[in-house]
Scaffold this motif. Structure first.
Motif, PDB file in Angstrom:
ATOM      1  N   ALA A 118       2.803   7.032  19.848  1.00  0.00           N
ATOM      2  CA  ALA A 118       3.507   7.123  18.562  1.00  0.00           C
ATOM      3  C   ALA A 118       2.753   8.038  17.596  1.00  0.00           C
ATOM      4  CB  ALA A 118       3.688   5.733  17.953  1.00  0.00           C
ATOM      5  N   VAL A 133       3.705  12.582  16.460  1.00  0.00           N
ATOM      6  CA  VAL A 133       3.811  13.067  15.080  1.00  0.00           C
ATOM      7  C   VAL A 133       2.595  13.917  14.691  1.00  0.00           C
ATOM      8  CG1 VAL A 133       4.048  12.360  12.662  1.00  0.00           C
ATOM      9  CG2 VAL A 133       5.196  11.033  14.457  1.00  0.00           C
ATOM     10  N   THR A 137       6.763   0.550  14.076  1.00  0.00           N
ATOM     11  CA  THR A 137       7.227   1.611  14.969  1.00  0.00           C
ATOM     12  C   THR A 137       8.755   1.727  14.959  1.00  0.00           C
ATOM     13  OG1 THR A 137       5.322   1.234  16.389  1.00  0.00           O
ATOM     14  CG2 THR A 137       7.172   2.443  17.367  1.00  0.00           C
ATOM     15  N   LEU A 186      -2.181  10.486   5.672  1.00  0.00           N
ATOM     16  CA  LEU A 186      -1.402   9.446   4.988  1.00  0.00           C
ATOM     17  C   LEU A 186      -2.134   8.094   4.925  1.00  0.00           C
ATOM     18  CD1 LEU A 186       2.217  10.486   5.984  1.00  0.00           C
ATOM     19  CD2 LEU A 186       1.055  10.805   3.794  1.00  0.00           C
ATOM     20  N   PRO A 187      -2.842   7.686   5.993  1.00  0.00           N
ATOM     21  CA  PRO A 187      -3.659   6.468   5.831  1.00  0.00           C
ATOM     22  C   PRO A 187      -4.702   6.621   4.718  1.00  0.00           C
ATOM     23  CG  PRO A 187      -3.402   6.963   8.158  1.00  0.00           C
ATOM     24  CD  PRO A 187      -2.810   8.118   7.406  1.00  0.00           C
ATOM     25  N   THR A 220       7.099   5.835   1.837  1.00  0.00           N
ATOM     26  CA  THR A 220       7.001   5.973   3.288  1.00  0.00           C
ATOM     27  C   THR A 220       8.376   5.751   3.911  1.00  0.00           C
ATOM     28  OG1 THR A 220       6.524   3.637   3.610  1.00  0.00           O
ATOM     29  CG2 THR A 220       4.620   5.106   3.299  1.00  0.00           C
ATOM     30  N   SER A 231      -0.609  -0.956  24.433  1.00  0.00           N
ATOM     31  CA  SER A 231      -1.808  -1.110  23.591  1.00  0.00           C
ATOM     32  C   SER A 231      -1.613  -0.468  22.221  1.00  0.00           C
ATOM     33  CB  SER A 231      -3.040  -0.520  24.285  1.00  0.00           C
ATOM     34  OG  SER A 231      -2.996   0.889  24.262  1.00  0.00           O
ATOM     35  N   ALA A 232      -0.541   0.291  22.056  1.00  0.00           N
ATOM     36  CA  ALA A 232      -0.248   0.873  20.746  1.00  0.00           C
ATOM     37  C   ALA A 232       0.224  -0.171  19.747  1.00  0.00           C
ATOM     38  CB  ALA A 232       0.822   1.955  20.900  1.00  0.00           C
ATOM     39  N   MET A 242       0.846  -1.196   0.000  1.00  0.00           N
ATOM     40  CA  MET A 242       0.000   0.000   0.000  1.00  0.00           C
ATOM     41  C   MET A 242       0.876   1.239   0.000  1.00  0.00           C
ATOM     42  SD  MET A 242      -3.390  -0.548   2.317  1.00  0.00           S
ATOM     43  CE  MET A 242      -2.732   0.296   3.704  1.00  0.00           C
ATOM     44  N   THR A 256       3.074   5.595   8.353  1.00  0.00           N
ATOM     45  CA  THR A 256       2.263   6.788   8.152  1.00  0.00           C
ATOM     46  C   THR A 256       3.137   8.033   8.266  1.00  0.00           C
ATOM     47  OG1 THR A 256       1.593   6.556  10.442  1.00  0.00           O
ATOM     48  CG2 THR A 256      -0.001   5.909   8.793  1.00  0.00           C
ATOM     49  N   LEU A 257       4.349   7.881   7.779  1.00  0.00           N
ATOM     50  CA  LEU A 257       5.275   8.999   7.733  1.00  0.00           C
ATOM     51  C   LEU A 257       5.980   8.893   6.390  1.00  0.00           C
ATOM     52  CD1 LEU A 257       6.203  11.021  10.097  1.00  0.00           C
ATOM     53  CD2 LEU A 257       8.325   9.729   9.996  1.00  0.00           C
ATOM     54  N   LEU A 258       6.026   9.980   5.654  1.00  0.00           N
ATOM     55  CA  LEU A 258       6.760   9.946   4.397  1.00  0.00           C
ATOM     56  C   LEU A 258       8.255  10.032   4.701  1.00  0.00           C
ATOM     57  CD1 LEU A 258       4.579  12.475   2.351  1.00  0.00           C
ATOM     58  CD2 LEU A 258       4.536   9.962   2.211  1.00  0.00           C
ATOM     59  N   GLY A 308       0.302  14.202   9.191  1.00  0.00           N
ATOM     60  CA  GLY A 308      -0.004  13.115   8.262  1.00  0.00           C
ATOM     61  C   GLY A 308      -0.663  11.904   8.902  1.00  0.00           C
ATOM     62  N   GLN A 309      -0.990  11.986  10.191  1.00  0.00           N
ATOM     63  CA  GLN A 309      -1.484  10.784  10.857  1.00  0.00           C
ATOM     64  C   GLN A 309      -2.906  10.410  10.434  1.00  0.00           C
ATOM     65  OE1 GLN A 309       0.930   8.944  12.956  1.00  0.00           O
ATOM     66  NE2 GLN A 309       1.753  10.273  11.363  1.00  0.00           N
ATOM     67  N   ALA A 322       7.465   6.631  16.373  1.00  0.00           N
ATOM     68  CA  ALA A 322       6.639   7.088  15.257  1.00  0.00           C
ATOM     69  C   ALA A 322       6.323   5.864  14.418  1.00  0.00           C
ATOM     70  CB  ALA A 322       7.382   8.125  14.427  1.00  0.00           C
ATOM     71  N   ARG A 323       5.200   5.918  13.742  1.00  0.00           N
ATOM     72  CA  ARG A 323       4.837   4.807  12.867  1.00  0.00           C
ATOM     73  C   ARG A 323       5.391   5.095  11.485  1.00  0.00           C
ATOM     74  NH1 ARG A 323      -0.855   3.231  15.678  1.00  0.00           N
ATOM     75  NH2 ARG A 323       0.268   2.237  17.354  1.00  0.00           N
ATOM     76  N   CYS A 336      -0.224  -3.416   9.119  1.00  0.00           N
ATOM     77  CA  CYS A 336      -1.488  -2.883   8.570  1.00  0.00           C
ATOM     78  C   CYS A 336      -1.264  -1.827   7.505  1.00  0.00           C
ATOM     79  CB  CYS A 336      -2.331  -2.303   9.695  1.00  0.00           C
ATOM     80  SG  CYS A 336      -1.674  -0.759  10.362  1.00  0.00           S
ATOM     81  N   GLU A 337      -0.136  -1.156   7.561  1.00  0.00           N
ATOM     82  CA  GLU A 337       0.203  -0.069   6.630  1.00  0.00           C
ATOM     83  C   GLU A 337      -0.742   1.115   6.683  1.00  0.00           C
ATOM     84  OE1 GLU A 337       1.925  -1.087   2.809  1.00  0.00           O
ATOM     85  OE2 GLU A 337       1.588  -3.211   3.265  1.00  0.00           O
ATOM     86  N   HIS A 338      -1.480   1.255   7.769  1.00  0.00           N
ATOM     87  CA  HIS A 338      -2.240   2.503   7.922  1.00  0.00           C
ATOM     88  C   HIS A 338      -2.288   2.990   9.365  1.00  0.00           C
ATOM     89  CE1 HIS A 338      -5.421  -0.510   8.395  1.00  0.00           C
ATOM     90  NE2 HIS A 338      -6.186   0.393   8.979  1.00  0.00           N
ATOM     91  N   GLY A 339      -1.228   2.671  10.117  1.00  0.00           N
ATOM     92  CA  GLY A 339      -1.071   3.328  11.413  1.00  0.00           C
ATOM     93  C   GLY A 339      -1.879   2.727  12.544  1.00  0.00           C
ATOM     94  N   VAL A 340      -2.244   1.467  12.428  1.00  0.00           N
ATOM     95  CA  VAL A 340      -3.067   0.859  13.472  1.00  0.00           C
ATOM     96  C   VAL A 340      -2.307  -0.189  14.294  1.00  0.00           C
ATOM     97  CG1 VAL A 340      -5.112  -0.553  13.910  1.00  0.00           C
ATOM     98  CG2 VAL A 340      -5.231   1.332  12.287  1.00  0.00           C
ATOM     99  N   HIS A 395      -2.374   6.890  20.071  1.00  0.00           N
ATOM    100  CA  HIS A 395      -1.333   6.350  20.940  1.00  0.00           C
ATOM    101  C   HIS A 395      -0.157   7.311  20.942  1.00  0.00           C
ATOM    102  CE1 HIS A 395      -3.385   2.507  21.251  1.00  0.00           C
ATOM    103  NE2 HIS A 395      -3.596   2.559  19.947  1.00  0.00           N
ATOM    104  N   PHE A 413      -4.796   4.235   1.324  1.00  0.00           N
ATOM    105  CA  PHE A 413      -5.979   3.534   0.799  1.00  0.00           C
ATOM    106  C   PHE A 413      -6.457   4.135  -0.521  1.00  0.00           C
ATOM    107  CE2 PHE A 413      -6.792   2.309   5.347  1.00  0.00           C
ATOM    108  CZ  PHE A 413      -6.711   0.948   5.142  1.00  0.00           C
TER     109      PHE A 413
END
Lengths: 290, 161
Positions: free
Chosen positions: A105, A109, B53, A38-39, B26, B135-136, A1, B65-67, A34-35, B61-62, B44-48, A103, A43
């Motif tokens: 993280a 950002v 990390t 960017l997702p 990314t 939980s992150a 993705m 979801t960071l360029l 971008g949090q 940072a994830r 997941c590639e969308h920050g979940v 969270h 998608f």
């Protein structure tokens, strides 16, 4: 993705950023932390041709607590505010809202301005801004303007910003003496967006409520103020029936959308219950000796 | 639409690197595909899920979801930066090994970096706050108990209990 290709600009100044937005118009999007963006781009729900990254504009990363007012530049991260004890010790609502915003993280950002401009109906920042009489600061080719948080979001993930404008920050009234605040939310998992969240600020003199702000997230197509509930609380001593009436009013002011996370009835119930918790706690804090 | 390459300079695990990236790349993609640092896993590639990390300027940072261009001029620590080949494991890695805090290992790099940031804040060894912080990150093997035990052990050893 991976996002669809786009051209990327990282201007050093607001003026440059505005001129890029002027040049590319609706084909450009602003990148803050971008949090959220960017997702959406991963998608390919959003496919901007141009991204204008505000990360290099130093002036947007400052914040200031002066007098009773907190002014936060749009590129300040959630975590920066969360870790500033001077702020969180003065505003329980903000501390509690930041604790459940994504969270760590993400809070490291993600930015305050990005969250506001994204105008997610469940966004914590916009709910907090509503409850703290926030003013959102905007700049554009026609100059600067201040927009009341109440009215900033005009629909689902839509704000009153025009494509050539940039959120530069937000100004919030910090609760003063005799004022308490609280934030409550229910999310499916820790760190998820709220199913419903409530920000409450209550001012008390003696035992009587002299003013109240109640803002709900996730309860309509935008974060909303529960104006009727606020009016019902004012002048009361938060007796059982008064609180019941206000919570009922808050629930009836919502217009939730049924989704995977809950039915309309469930979300209204959450609005009622969470309003009760947030308002009661804010009232207790307002009444507690400083 | 242009597909211009952007030249970025960043410090990765202590080494300054210059990389040419597409703007849409990314940070995770750049680390894996261009630097060969495949310890940073993409879930997941969308920050979940938290698998990707990394530490950016010492803070989590994830990287999905960071360029990569957003990390220009910053320092990045990945799991590869925790212990060099042949060196003893990083104390957090060792604690995870001692407590069987991993099974398939896919989520582990993310958990390690989340834990390192957490320990830096010198928190109390309180299982509730450990769980809240962890939980992150999602783990589908362990059921989390051994991960919490590893972090709790690290905190208790630090406070000498």
């Amino acid at each position: 993705m991976i996002p669809a290709p786009f051209s990327y600009f990282a201007p050093d100044t607001l003026e440059e950023a505005l001129s890029l937005l002027g040049e590319y118009g609706e084909s450009a999007k602003i990148l803050a932390g971008g949090q959220s963006l960017l997702p959406l781009m991963a998608f390919r729900l959003v496919r901007p041709e141009v991204l204008v990254d505000l990360g290099g504009i130093e002036a947007l990363s400052r914040y200031e607590l002066a007098g009773g007012r907190l002014t936060i530049g749009s590129m300040v991260t959630h975590r920066t505010i969360e870790l500033d004890h001077r702020i969180t010790s003065r505003c329980d609502m903000l501390r509690e809202a930041l604790d459940v915003l994504g969270h760590v993280a993400i809070r490291n950002v993600g930015t305050v301005g990005g969250s506001l401009a994204h105008a997610d109906p469940a966004g914590e920042w916009l709910a907090v801004a509503l409850a703290l009489d926030g003013r959102i600061m905007v700049t554009g080719p026609r100059g600067n303007r201040d927009v009341a948080a109440d009215g900033f979001a005009t629909g689902w993930m839509t704000s009153c910003l025009s494509p050539d404008e940039i959120v530069t920050g937000v100004r919030l009234d910090m609760p003063g003496p005799g004022t308490g605040s609280a934030f409550e939310e229910v999310a499916r998992r820790h760190g998820d967006f709220a199913v419903v969240g409530v920000a409450a600020r209550v001012s008390v003199e003696g035992e009587a409520v002299t003013g109240a702000r109640i803002a709900l997230a996730g309860a309509a197509s935008t974060p909303i103020r529960a104006h009727r509930a606020e009016a019902l609380l004012t002048g009361t001593t938060l007796s059982g029936p008064d609180l019941d009436a206000a919570c009922e009013a808050a629930a009836s002011e919502t217009d939730p959308v049924a989704d995977l996370h809950g039915s309309v009835e469930y979300k209204r119930r959450l609005a009622r219950v969470l309003t009760r918790r947030a308002v009661s706690r804010a009232y207790r804090r307002a009444s507690a000796p400083a | 639409m242009t597909r211009d390459l952007h030249s970025i300079v960043l410090n990765v695990n202590g080494d300054e690197v210059t990389v040419r990236v597409e703007a849409r790349q990314t940070l995770a993609g750049m680390l894996r595909d261009q630097l060969g640092l495949t310890g940073t896993n993409l879930g997941c590639e969308h920050g979940v899920c938290g698998a990707c990390t990394v530490l950016l300027g010492g803070r989590t940072a994830r990287s999905c979801t960071l360029l990569a261009v957003q990390a220009n001029g910053r320092s990045v620590t990945t799991v590869e930066g925790l212990a060099a080949d042949g060196d003893p494991l990083h104390p957090v890695q060792q604690a995870f090994a001692d407590h069987h805090a991993l099974q398939c290992g896919f989520c582990t790099p993310g958990f390690l970096l989340t834990t390192i940031e957490y320990l830096d804040e010198e928190p109390e060894a309180d299982p509730d706050s450990i769980r809240e912080r962890l939980s992150a990150n999602l783990c589908r093997c362990t059921g989390y108990h051994n991960i919490v035990a590893a972090v709790k052990d690290l905190l208790e050893r630090r406070t000498g209990r």
